[in-house]
Motif scaffolding. Structure first.
Motif, PDB file in Angstrom:
ATOM      1  N   SER A  37       6.481 -13.350 -11.565  1.00 24.87           N
ATOM      2  CA  SER A  37       7.358 -13.519 -10.416  1.00 24.87           C
ATOM      3  C   SER A  37       6.594 -13.149  -9.151  1.00 24.87           C
ATOM      4  O   SER A  37       5.629 -12.380  -9.211  1.00 24.87           O
ATOM      5  CB  SER A  37       8.582 -12.611 -10.591  1.00 24.87           C
ATOM      6  N   THR A  38       7.015 -13.693  -8.007  1.00 24.32           N
ATOM      7  CA  THR A  38       6.429 -13.336  -6.714  1.00 24.32           C
ATOM      8  C   THR A  38       7.539 -13.016  -5.734  1.00 24.32           C
ATOM      9  O   THR A  38       8.686 -13.464  -5.892  1.00 24.32           O
ATOM     10  CB  THR A  38       5.569 -14.480  -6.138  1.00 24.32           C
ATOM     11  N   ARG A  39       7.202 -12.241  -4.695  1.00 21.71           N
ATOM     12  CA  ARG A  39       8.143 -11.942  -3.621  1.00 21.71           C
ATOM     13  C   ARG A  39       7.358 -11.595  -2.373  1.00 21.71           C
ATOM     14  O   ARG A  39       6.318 -10.969  -2.457  1.00 21.71           O
ATOM     15  CB  ARG A  39       9.062 -10.784  -3.990  1.00 21.71           C
ATOM     16  N   GLY A  40       7.919 -11.962  -1.222  1.00 20.45           N
ATOM     17  CA  GLY A  40       7.338 -11.597   0.053  1.00 20.45           C
ATOM     18  C   GLY A  40       6.346 -12.642   0.533  1.00 20.45           C
ATOM     19  O   GLY A  40       6.042 -13.599  -0.165  1.00 20.45           O
ATOM     20  N   PRO A  75       4.898  -2.007   3.678  1.00 21.05           N
ATOM     21  CA  PRO A  75       4.833  -2.650   4.994  1.00 21.05           C
ATOM     22  C   PRO A  75       5.528  -4.013   5.027  1.00 21.05           C
ATOM     23  O   PRO A  75       5.718  -4.670   4.000  1.00 21.05           O
ATOM     24  CB  PRO A  75       3.330  -2.802   5.245  1.00 21.05           C
ATOM     25  N   ARG A  76       5.849  -4.443   6.235  1.00 30.31           N
ATOM     26  CA  ARG A  76       6.566  -5.701   6.453  1.00 30.31           C
ATOM     27  C   ARG A  76       5.805  -6.922   5.946  1.00 30.31           C
ATOM     28  O   ARG A  76       6.412  -7.918   5.564  1.00 30.31           O
ATOM     29  CB  ARG A  76       6.870  -5.857   7.944  1.00 30.31           C
ATOM     30  N   ASP A  77       4.459  -6.837   5.934  1.00 29.76           N
ATOM     31  CA  ASP A  77       3.664  -7.998   5.519  1.00 29.76           C
ATOM     32  C   ASP A  77       3.363  -8.011   4.020  1.00 29.76           C
ATOM     33  O   ASP A  77       2.643  -8.872   3.537  1.00 29.76           O
ATOM     34  CB  ASP A  77       2.355  -8.049   6.309  1.00 29.76           C
ATOM     35  N   ALA A  78       3.937  -7.084   3.272  1.00 24.24           N
ATOM     36  CA  ALA A  78       3.622  -6.954   1.849  1.00 24.24           C
ATOM     37  C   ALA A  78       4.113  -8.157   1.050  1.00 24.24           C
ATOM     38  O   ALA A  78       5.195  -8.687   1.278  1.00 24.24           O
ATOM     39  CB  ALA A  78       4.227  -5.673   1.291  1.00 24.24           C
ATOM     40  N   ARG A  79       3.279  -8.534   0.102  1.00 25.69           N
ATOM     41  CA  ARG A  79       3.586  -9.608  -0.838  1.00 25.69           C
ATOM     42  C   ARG A  79       3.201  -9.108  -2.221  1.00 25.69           C
ATOM     43  O   ARG A  79       2.210  -8.393  -2.376  1.00 25.69           O
ATOM     44  CB  ARG A  79       2.768 -10.849  -0.494  1.00 25.69           C
ATOM     45  N   TRP A 135      -0.306  -6.234  -5.407  1.00 26.87           N
ATOM     46  CA  TRP A 135       0.216  -6.269  -4.040  1.00 26.87           C
ATOM     47  C   TRP A 135      -0.842  -6.779  -3.084  1.00 26.87           C
ATOM     48  O   TRP A 135      -2.040  -6.525  -3.261  1.00 26.87           O
ATOM     49  CB  TRP A 135       0.623  -4.858  -3.594  1.00 26.87           C
ATOM     50  N   ASP A 136      -0.394  -7.440  -2.031  1.00 27.53           N
ATOM     51  CA  ASP A 136      -1.245  -7.830  -0.915  1.00 27.53           C
ATOM     52  C   ASP A 136      -0.550  -7.341   0.349  1.00 27.53           C
ATOM     53  O   ASP A 136       0.588  -7.734   0.628  1.00 27.53           O
ATOM     54  CB  ASP A 136      -1.419  -9.351  -0.881  1.00 27.53           C
ATOM     55  N   THR A 137      -1.213  -6.444   1.081  1.00 30.37           N
ATOM     56  CA  THR A 137      -0.657  -5.886   2.310  1.00 30.37           C
ATOM     57  C   THR A 137      -1.790  -5.405   3.205  1.00 30.37           C
ATOM     58  O   THR A 137      -2.902  -5.144   2.718  1.00 30.37           O
ATOM     59  CB  THR A 137       0.335  -4.741   2.008  1.00 30.37           C
ATOM     60  N   SER A 138      -1.505  -5.274   4.469  1.00 30.18           N
ATOM     61  CA  SER A 138      -2.551  -4.944   5.441  1.00 30.18           C
ATOM     62  C   SER A 138      -3.117  -3.541   5.268  1.00 30.18           C
ATOM     63  O   SER A 138      -4.252  -3.278   5.673  1.00 30.18           O
ATOM     64  CB  SER A 138      -2.012  -5.111   6.866  1.00 30.18           C
ATOM     65  N   ASP A 139      -2.362  -2.637   4.686  1.00 29.54           N
ATOM     66  CA  ASP A 139      -2.841  -1.238   4.600  1.00 29.54           C
ATOM     67  C   ASP A 139      -2.928  -0.721   3.167  1.00 29.54           C
ATOM     68  O   ASP A 139      -2.799   0.470   2.914  1.00 29.54           O
ATOM     69  CB  ASP A 139      -1.945  -0.328   5.435  1.00 29.54           C
ATOM     70  N   ARG A 140      -3.174  -1.607   2.232  1.00 30.27           N
ATOM     71  CA  ARG A 140      -3.226  -1.217   0.825  1.00 30.27           C
ATOM     72  C   ARG A 140      -4.390  -0.265   0.554  1.00 30.27           C
ATOM     73  O   ARG A 140      -5.514  -0.508   0.946  1.00 30.27           O
ATOM     74  CB  ARG A 140      -3.382  -2.476  -0.030  1.00 30.27           C
TER      75      ARG A 140
END
Length: 194
Positions: free
Chosen positions: A47-50, A63-67, A86-91
């Motif tokens: 499954s995916t989200r974001g 964060p808001r940009d998290a996927r 996860w993929d996010t700007s501050d991981r």
């Protein structure tokens, strides 16, 4: 405990059993491959989200940009494992050590720890931590317990344990308990219907 949390805590009603454990991994395909091929898991679904700037922070505390992409696996006979990438700007990418807050590990019972460790040592990227250990007099209730920790290729801490040599083990849940729990649930359902 701090003074804010001292005292009795309310019991959460209706809890029945654990459904799954979940781990974040750096590469979902690599982690699924390891669980399926080395540990015998079955992949149930993905499954995916974001990203979703409202939903993700509110429901995942990210964060808001998290996927995310996730895979749900079944480890026969009794464990579901959910893996997240996860993929996010501050991981952050470092794992907590065993001694750090948030430290954790996943443990599997094996018929023979020595055989399991021999196979683990041949899997590229796996790091076995020391040799097989056996609990002695320092923990008499589980004396004879044999175990070894290892790190997966991406750094998840796991353990292999063999409790077959423990003379009088504490009441740890195992296969013999699963049928008893199901029978207990059926008896409870019958009482409620009467």
């Amino acid at each position: 405990m701090s003074t804010d949390t001292a005292g009795e805590l309310p019991r959460v009603p209706g809890l029945r059993y654990a459904d799954h454990v979940a781990f974040t991994v750096p590469d979902l395909d690599e982690a699924v491959r390891f669980f399926v091929q080395a540990l015998g898991a079955e992949e149930l679904y993905r499954s995916t989200r974001g990203p979703d700037p409202d939903f993700m922070p509110e429901n995942f505390d990210v964060p808001r940009d998290a996927r995310l992409e996730l895979a749900m696996l079944r480890m026969p006979p009794n464990l579901n494992v959910e893996l997240f990438e996860w993929d996010t700007s501050d991981r952050r990418t470092e794992h907590p050590r065993h001694s750090d807050s948030g430290g954790h590990h996943l443990c599997f019972v094996a018929d023979d720890v020595d055989q399991a460790v021999a196979v683990l040592r041949d899997i590229p990227g796996v790091r076995v931590l020391g040799d097989r250990k056996e609990v002695a007099g320092d923990s008499p209730r589980v004396a004879g317990n044999r175990w070894t920790y290892f790190l997966t290729p991406w750094g998840l801490l796991m353990e292999i344990v063999d409790r077959s040599r423990v003379v009088d083990p504490p009441s740890l849940v195992g296969p013999a308990d699963w049928h008893a729990a199901a029978e207990h649930d059926i008896r409870d359902d019958i009482r409620k219907d009467q």
